[in-house]
Write a protein that holds these residues in place. Structure first.
Motif, PDB file in Angstrom:
ATOM      1  N   VAL A  73      36.517 -25.460 -23.294  1.00 55.93           N
ATOM      2  CA  VAL A  73      35.361 -25.053 -24.085  1.00 55.93           C
ATOM      3  C   VAL A  73      35.497 -23.554 -24.344  1.00 55.93           C
ATOM      4  N   ALA A  74      35.448 -23.174 -25.614  1.00 60.64           N
ATOM      5  CA  ALA A  74      35.650 -21.776 -26.004  1.00 60.64           C
ATOM      6  C   ALA A  74      34.382 -21.238 -26.675  1.00 60.64           C
ATOM      7  N   PRO A  75      33.524 -20.546 -25.915  1.00 62.19           N
ATOM      8  CA  PRO A  75      32.321 -19.974 -26.530  1.00 62.19           C
ATOM      9  C   PRO A  75      32.671 -18.833 -27.480  1.00 62.19           C
TER      10      PRO A  75
ATOM     11  N   PRO B 180      22.966 -18.946 -24.117  1.00 61.98           N
ATOM     12  CA  PRO B 180      23.486 -19.834 -23.073  1.00 61.98           C
ATOM     13  C   PRO B 180      23.158 -21.311 -23.331  1.00 61.98           C
ATOM     14  N   ASP B 181      21.976 -21.589 -23.868  1.00 61.92           N
ATOM     15  CA  ASP B 181      21.587 -22.970 -24.149  1.00 61.92           C
ATOM     16  C   ASP B 181      22.505 -23.657 -25.154  1.00 61.92           C
ATOM     17  N   ASP B 182      23.247 -22.864 -25.911  1.00 63.39           N
ATOM     18  CA  ASP B 182      24.167 -23.446 -26.894  1.00 63.39           C
ATOM     19  C   ASP B 182      25.436 -23.993 -26.240  1.00 63.39           C
ATOM     20  N   ILE B 183      25.707 -23.585 -25.006  1.00 58.95           N
ATOM     21  CA  ILE B 183      26.984 -23.896 -24.357  1.00 58.95           C
ATOM     22  C   ILE B 183      26.856 -24.969 -23.276  1.00 58.95           C
ATOM     23  N   GLY B 184      25.833 -24.848 -22.438  1.00 59.55           N
ATOM     24  CA  GLY B 184      25.732 -25.712 -21.261  1.00 59.55           C
ATOM     25  C   GLY B 184      25.747 -27.192 -21.583  1.00 59.55           C
TER      26      GLY B 184
ATOM     27  N   ARG C 296      40.616 -28.214 -27.458  1.00 60.06           N
ATOM     28  CA  ARG C 296      39.905 -26.934 -27.435  1.00 60.06           C
ATOM     29  C   ARG C 296      38.662 -27.086 -28.294  1.00 60.06           C
ATOM     30  N   ILE C 297      37.514 -27.029 -27.667  1.00 53.07           N
ATOM     31  CA  ILE C 297      36.249 -27.184 -28.373  1.00 53.07           C
ATOM     32  C   ILE C 297      35.597 -25.813 -28.478  1.00 53.07           C
ATOM     33  N   GLU C 298      35.646 -25.219 -29.647  1.00 50.38           N
ATOM     34  CA  GLU C 298      35.011 -23.920 -29.827  1.00 50.38           C
ATOM     35  C   GLU C 298      33.538 -24.112 -30.129  1.00 50.38           C
ATOM     36  N   VAL C 299      32.709 -23.367 -29.422  1.00 50.90           N
ATOM     37  CA  VAL C 299      31.253 -23.463 -29.557  1.00 50.90           C
ATOM     38  C   VAL C 299      30.747 -22.079 -29.939  1.00 50.90           C
ATOM     39  N   SER C 300      30.866 -21.782 -31.230  1.00 53.66           N
ATOM     40  CA  SER C 300      30.609 -20.411 -31.689  1.00 53.66           C
ATOM     41  C   SER C 300      29.700 -20.339 -32.917  1.00 53.66           C
ATOM     42  N   GLY C 301      29.174 -21.473 -33.351  1.00 49.06           N
ATOM     43  CA  GLY C 301      28.340 -21.438 -34.555  1.00 49.06           C
ATOM     44  C   GLY C 301      29.130 -21.196 -35.828  1.00 49.06           C
TER      45      GLY C 301
END
Length: 254
Positions: free
Chosen positions: A187-189, A223-227, A245-250
């Motif tokens: 997971v890649a914030p 933080p709520d966007d990642i957990g 690789r799951i990027e979680v960056s909007g």
């Protein structure tokens, strides 16, 4: 959510993203062990919050950059598994613990480099290796990377290089642990408003505005966007996701 007797180990779970991951996982009915580096009171407060979700929880001290302490740590884990969870193994390892050191490439000291490498790469490599006998077949490993491994921003050469190494390691872990039914993902914030790296995204308005301007959804992450994404990867719905690789960056820097 009914407890399901699965157990997750979240490193760096006393604050920031790790705390959010731990609570999100608990909301799925999964028991949680968190580690903390120095802030025991914060960690115990998170344990109490997790227990309010109706699952079991525990906290253990661990500096993920001190590789020589890992054997003793896993002896503690065995004791906690037995005493708190009546278990001999756990199911999910979330390698979240980390620090941010921001320095230009030309000014990065060897000490800073070694600190980042020990915490973000060498520590993750050997903590996961030593955890293998305690992870149930069919379990999951979730490694944390960063958007900065895909795009670059001045000041993160060493940090992002370690995360690039993590992304390569994840594929090898997935390949070699597949025979045990263990899926391994990253997971890649993107840029998140926490106290990470001195709170730059949260507290520096100029930087926050810049992040908004290069993010498709028009704001910095929380933080709520990642957990919830990490928690999802611990569920049966995510069983066929592997080596991704799951990027979680909007949608940052598209």
């Amino acid at each position: 959510m009914e407890p399901n007797n699965k157990i997750a180990l979240v490193t760096g779970g006393s604050r920031g993203l790790g705390k959010n991951m731990a609570l999100s996982i608990a909301k799925k009915g999964i028991n949680v062990i968190i580690t903390y580096n120095s802030k025991k009171d914060e960690a115990l407060a998170v344990v109490a919050e997790i227990q309010k979700e109706g699952v079991k929880a525990a906290a253990l001290q661990l500096n993920t950059g001190e590789i020589k302490t890992f054997d003793a740590f896993f002896e503690q884990i065995k004791a906690v598994l037995k005493d708190t969870f009546n278990a001999g193994h756990f199911d999910f390892l979330i390698n979240n613990a980390g620090i941010g050191i921001n320095a230009p490439f030309a000014e990065t000291s060897e000490d800073a480099f070694d600190t980042l490498m020990n915490i973000h790469f060498k520590g993750v490599f050997f903590l996961t290796q030593k955890a293998l006998p305690l992870i149930n077949d069919g379990g999951r490993i979730i490694n944390l990377s960063t958007g900065l491994a895909r795009f670059s921003a001045p000041g993160y050469a060493a940090y992002a290089s370690m995360k690039g190494a993590i992304e390569t390691l994840t594929k090898y872990q997935a390949k070699e642990l597949g025979a045990r039914g263990i899926a391994v993902n990253v997971v890649a914030p993107g840029a998140i408003e926490t106290d990470f790296g001195g709170g730059a995204v949260r507290d520096n308005q100029h930087y926050n505005d810049y992040v908004k301007s290069v993010t498709a959804l028009g704001r910095a992450g929380l933080p709520d966007d990642i957990g919830g994404v990490v928690a999802f990867l611990c569920t049966e719905d995510a069983r066929w996701i592997n080596a991704q690789r799951i990027e979680v960056s909007g949608g940052m820097n598209l």
